[in-house]
Design a protein around this motif. Structure first.
Motif, PDB file in Angstrom:
ATOM      1  N   PHE A 264       0.564  -1.447  -0.062  1.00 22.96           N
ATOM      2  CA  PHE A 264      -0.064  -0.033  -0.039  1.00 22.96           C
ATOM      3  C   PHE A 264       0.853   1.261   0.154  1.00 22.96           C
ATOM      4  O   PHE A 264       0.472   2.215  -0.592  1.00 22.96           O
ATOM      5  N   VAL A 265       2.012   1.164   0.639  1.00 18.71           N
ATOM      6  CA  VAL A 265       2.869   2.451   0.749  1.00 18.71           C
ATOM      7  C   VAL A 265       3.475   2.692  -0.799  1.00 18.71           C
ATOM      8  O   VAL A 265       3.392   3.609  -1.258  1.00 18.71           O
ATOM      9  N   PHE A 266       3.772   1.496  -1.593  1.00 20.03           N
ATOM     10  CA  PHE A 266       4.544   1.679  -2.686  1.00 20.03           C
ATOM     11  C   PHE A 266       3.236   1.991  -3.770  1.00 20.03           C
ATOM     12  O   PHE A 266       3.649   2.954  -4.589  1.00 20.03           O
ATOM     13  N   TYR A 267       2.187   1.395  -3.563  1.00 19.75           N
ATOM     14  CA  TYR A 267       0.993   2.016  -4.359  1.00 19.75           C
ATOM     15  C   TYR A 267       0.829   3.592  -4.238  1.00 19.75           C
ATOM     16  O   TYR A 267       0.680   4.226  -5.184  1.00 19.75           O
ATOM     17  N   LEU A 268       0.794   4.008  -3.032  1.00 16.24           N
ATOM     18  CA  LEU A 268       0.587   5.506  -3.033  1.00 16.24           C
ATOM     19  C   LEU A 268       1.854   6.354  -3.432  1.00 16.24           C
ATOM     20  O   LEU A 268       1.604   7.245  -4.051  1.00 16.24           O
ATOM     21  N   MET A 269       2.783   5.693  -3.581  1.00 10.96           N
ATOM     22  CA  MET A 269       4.187   6.435  -4.173  1.00 10.96           C
ATOM     23  C   MET A 269       3.836   6.710  -5.665  1.00 10.96           C
ATOM     24  O   MET A 269       4.166   7.414  -6.155  1.00 10.96           O
ATOM     25  N   GLU A 270       3.310   5.506  -6.156  1.00  8.85           N
ATOM     26  CA  GLU A 270       3.052   5.466  -7.549  1.00  8.85           C
ATOM     27  C   GLU A 270       1.970   6.323  -7.857  1.00  8.85           C
ATOM     28  O   GLU A 270       1.996   6.989  -8.921  1.00  8.85           O
ATOM     29  N   VAL A 271       1.040   6.406  -7.266  1.00 10.92           N
ATOM     30  CA  VAL A 271      -0.337   7.359  -7.316  1.00 10.92           C
ATOM     31  C   VAL A 271       0.294   8.828  -7.476  1.00 10.92           C
ATOM     32  O   VAL A 271      -0.022   9.419  -8.224  1.00 10.92           O
ATOM     33  N   ALA A 272       1.217   9.046  -6.560  1.00  7.02           N
ATOM     34  CA  ALA A 272       1.806  10.411  -6.460  1.00  7.02           C
ATOM     35  C   ALA A 272       2.548  10.789  -7.807  1.00  7.02           C
ATOM     36  O   ALA A 272       2.512  11.829  -8.287  1.00  7.02           O
ATOM     37  N   VAL A 273       3.102   9.733  -8.386  1.00  5.45           N
ATOM     38  CA  VAL A 273       3.846   9.930  -9.811  1.00  5.45           C
ATOM     39  C   VAL A 273       3.015   9.946 -10.694  1.00  5.45           C
ATOM     40  O   VAL A 273       3.088  10.962 -11.403  1.00  5.45           O
ATOM     41  N   GLY A 274       1.911   9.226 -10.724  1.00  4.52           N
ATOM     42  CA  GLY A 274       0.997   9.505 -11.737  1.00  4.52           C
ATOM     43  C   GLY A 274       0.080  10.710 -11.709  1.00  4.52           C
ATOM     44  O   GLY A 274      -0.163  11.277 -12.667  1.00  4.52           O
ATOM     45  N   PHE A 275      -0.003  11.017 -10.403  1.00  2.00           N
ATOM     46  CA  PHE A 275      -0.852  12.357 -10.305  1.00  2.00           C
ATOM     47  C   PHE A 275       0.039  13.640 -10.769  1.00  2.00           C
ATOM     48  O   PHE A 275      -0.504  14.406 -11.312  1.00  2.00           O
ATOM     49  N   CYS A 276       1.092  13.540 -10.535  1.00  2.00           N
ATOM     50  CA  CYS A 276       2.327  14.657 -10.766  1.00  2.00           C
ATOM     51  C   CYS A 276       2.097  14.713 -12.347  1.00  2.00           C
ATOM     52  O   CYS A 276       1.908  15.835 -13.064  1.00  2.00           O
ATOM     53  N   ILE A 277       2.125  13.653 -13.135  1.00  2.00           N
ATOM     54  CA  ILE A 277       2.097  13.497 -14.675  1.00  2.00           C
ATOM     55  C   ILE A 277       0.910  14.423 -15.003  1.00  2.00           C
ATOM     56  O   ILE A 277       0.818  15.033 -16.101  1.00  2.00           O
ATOM     57  N   VAL A 278      -0.279  13.800 -14.519  1.00  2.00           N
ATOM     58  CA  VAL A 278      -1.579  14.051 -14.988  1.00  2.00           C
ATOM     59  C   VAL A 278      -1.761  15.458 -14.726  1.00  2.00           C
ATOM     60  O   VAL A 278      -2.136  16.542 -15.777  1.00  2.00           O
ATOM     61  N   TYR A 279      -1.519  15.996 -13.639  1.00  2.00           N
ATOM     62  CA  TYR A 279      -1.732  17.642 -13.023  1.00  2.00           C
ATOM     63  C   TYR A 279      -0.688  18.184 -13.814  1.00  2.00           C
ATOM     64  O   TYR A 279      -1.170  19.264 -14.419  1.00  2.00           O
ATOM     65  N   GLY A 280       0.459  17.949 -13.957  1.00  2.00           N
ATOM     66  CA  GLY A 280       1.206  18.882 -14.702  1.00  2.00           C
ATOM     67  C   GLY A 280       0.939  18.993 -16.149  1.00  2.00           C
ATOM     68  O   GLY A 280       0.883  20.134 -16.671  1.00  2.00           O
ATOM     69  N   SER A 281       0.026  18.097 -16.718  1.00  2.00           N
ATOM     70  CA  SER A 281      -0.432  18.051 -18.120  1.00  2.00           C
ATOM     71  C   SER A 281      -1.556  18.870 -18.331  1.00  2.00           C
ATOM     72  O   SER A 281      -1.593  19.869 -19.189  1.00  2.00           O
ATOM     73  N   VAL A 282      -2.409  18.870 -17.400  1.00  2.00           N
ATOM     74  CA  VAL A 282      -3.657  19.532 -17.308  1.00  2.00           C
ATOM     75  C   VAL A 282      -3.495  20.962 -17.008  1.00  2.00           C
ATOM     76  O   VAL A 282      -4.040  21.882 -17.594  1.00  2.00           O
TER      77      VAL A 282
END
Length: 417
Positions: free
Chosen positions: A196-214
């Protein structure tokens, strides 16, 4: 006027609620909350970007350390995909940091969205209505892209839960599936125990990519549409000048014509400030999207040539990502070409005014205005010789698929050998 369409007490054509929903307006607002002299929202975002970069660096270490995972050596496409995603995360962080580092310039650019930005009285209600209509169109496109990216992010985030259904108990030699399966340099047991910790870390990476793009999409698209609309208004004001015979004295003629010239120069200065901010962002954006196109096109071809079975959700998220990226690159190239075309149209508007019925002084002023517009050849360029426009988009797509063809051919040769 709706309070959402008020900027510094002035009505604007842009729907500011979109910026507020994305949190970008709060990042730009110099009157926002401060903590120990630092803008609170910008500081929080910078800390988030720093954390994401630590996660990225930690994940990249897995390429240099031997991992005991039984699937660690399966296929080069997974490693290729992961490298591109982590690179895009770094580039997204850089784009966001560039935007929040130029907040003063961008905040000043919002003057361009005001309905009363053009001061000349010749800008009729019809022209103002067209300007507002174009602003609304940019808002609709921005919302559509933001929603499509959100759906894509949801598909990526939900993917691991579908993929992990087949694992009913921890596997000693296999890691649980994650969003992008970053190769964190830890043992399989540690990874599965703290999944779950590593999952949240990858969520943060995905959110960074999407938020930066938007964020970049909302900023670039809105202001590209607005700048082209303002140039169109200036062109219309020049083209109709002198045809209605509403001006009587030469003093009124010169005063009114000079006010249009001043409006023209104000639009150009705003465009110059806009290009100064967006040039590095756009180049990063196009480069990141081009790498994504290469990677996902390669992955799609690999999937269709593979004998292994793939989860439909995995295929859907890849196809949707490719669609979003391709459409976005096209829109950017189209909008920057639109600004160039509208800027070139100003000379046609100058020539279309009723200059034949004016005196020699007016004709000299008109000629000077045309020369001045020709002298301002500012365009957004990827290189000194390559302008960002639709032909550039075609070249990007062509180059991407040439690279994909080489990668596929290389892979085929390795299989045969």
């Amino acid at each position: 006027m709706n309070s959402e369409n008020i900027f510094n007490g002035r009505p604007v054509g842009l729907n500011l609620s979109t910026y507020k929903q994305l949190g970008y307006y709060q990042l730009l607002d110099p009157k926002g909350p401060h903590l120990y002299g630092c803008h609170f929202y910008r500081t929080i975002l910078k800390i988030f970007l720093l954390v994401v970069q630590f996660i990225t660096i930690f994940g990249m270490m897995g390429f240099f350390i031997e991992i005991e995972d039984s699937d660690a050596s399966n296929g080069k496409s997974n490693s290729f995909e992961l490298i591109i995603i982590l690179t895009n995360c770094t580039l997204s962080s850089l784009k966001i940091y560039t935007l929040i580092s130029n907040t003063k310039i961008i905040w000043d650019l919002f003057d361009l969205t005001c309905i009363d930005f053009l001061k000349c009285s010749r800008h009729s209600e019809l022209i103002t209505e067209k300007f507002v209509t174009r602003c609304k169109k940019s808002t609709k496109i921005t919302k559509w892209i933001a929603r499509s990216f959100l759906i894509g992010l949801i598909l990526w985030v939900m993917g691991p839960f579908i993929a992990n259904e087949e694992y009913t108990a921890p596997n000693a030699s296999h890691r649980y599936q994650n969003i992008i399966n970053i190769k964190f340099p830890v043992t399989v047991k540690t990874y599965n125990n703290y999944y779950f910790v590593f999952y949240l870390m990858e969520v943060a990476v995905g959110f960074c990519i999407v938020y930066g793009s938007v964020l970049v999409d909302a900023f670039l698209m809105s202001f590209c549409w607005i700048i082209s609309a303002q140039y169109q208004s200036v062109t219309k004001a020049f083209a109709t000048f002198g045809h209605n015979n509403e001006l009587n004295s030469p003093e009124e003629i010169y005063k009114d014509f000079k006010s249009i010239i001043i409006d023209h120069q104000n639009v150009y200065l705003k465009m110059k400030s806009f290009y100064a901010v967006v040039r590095p962002i756009t180049l990063i954006h196009v480069f990141a999207y081009s790498c994504s196109l290469i990677m996902y096109a390669y992955v799609i071809v690999t999937i269709f040539h593979s004998k292994e079975s793939f989860i439909i959700a995995e295929i859907m998220k890849i196809v949707m990502t490719v669609s979003n990226v391709t459409i976005e690159v096209f829109i950017f190239c189209y909008l920057f070409e639109l600004i160039d075309n509208k800027k070139e149209d100003v000379n046609f508007g100058l020539y279309s005014c009723n200059w034949t019925g004016m005196d020699i002084k007016f004709k000299r002023l008109l000629l000077m205005s045309m020369k001045m517009n020709n002298a301002n050849r500012l365009k957004l360029k990827a290189t000194p010789d390559v302008t960002i426009n639709r032909p550039f988009f075609a070249n990007v797509i062509h180059t991407c698929f040439k690279i994909v063809s080489v990668l596929i051919q290389t892979q085929s040769n390795e299989v045969l050998n």
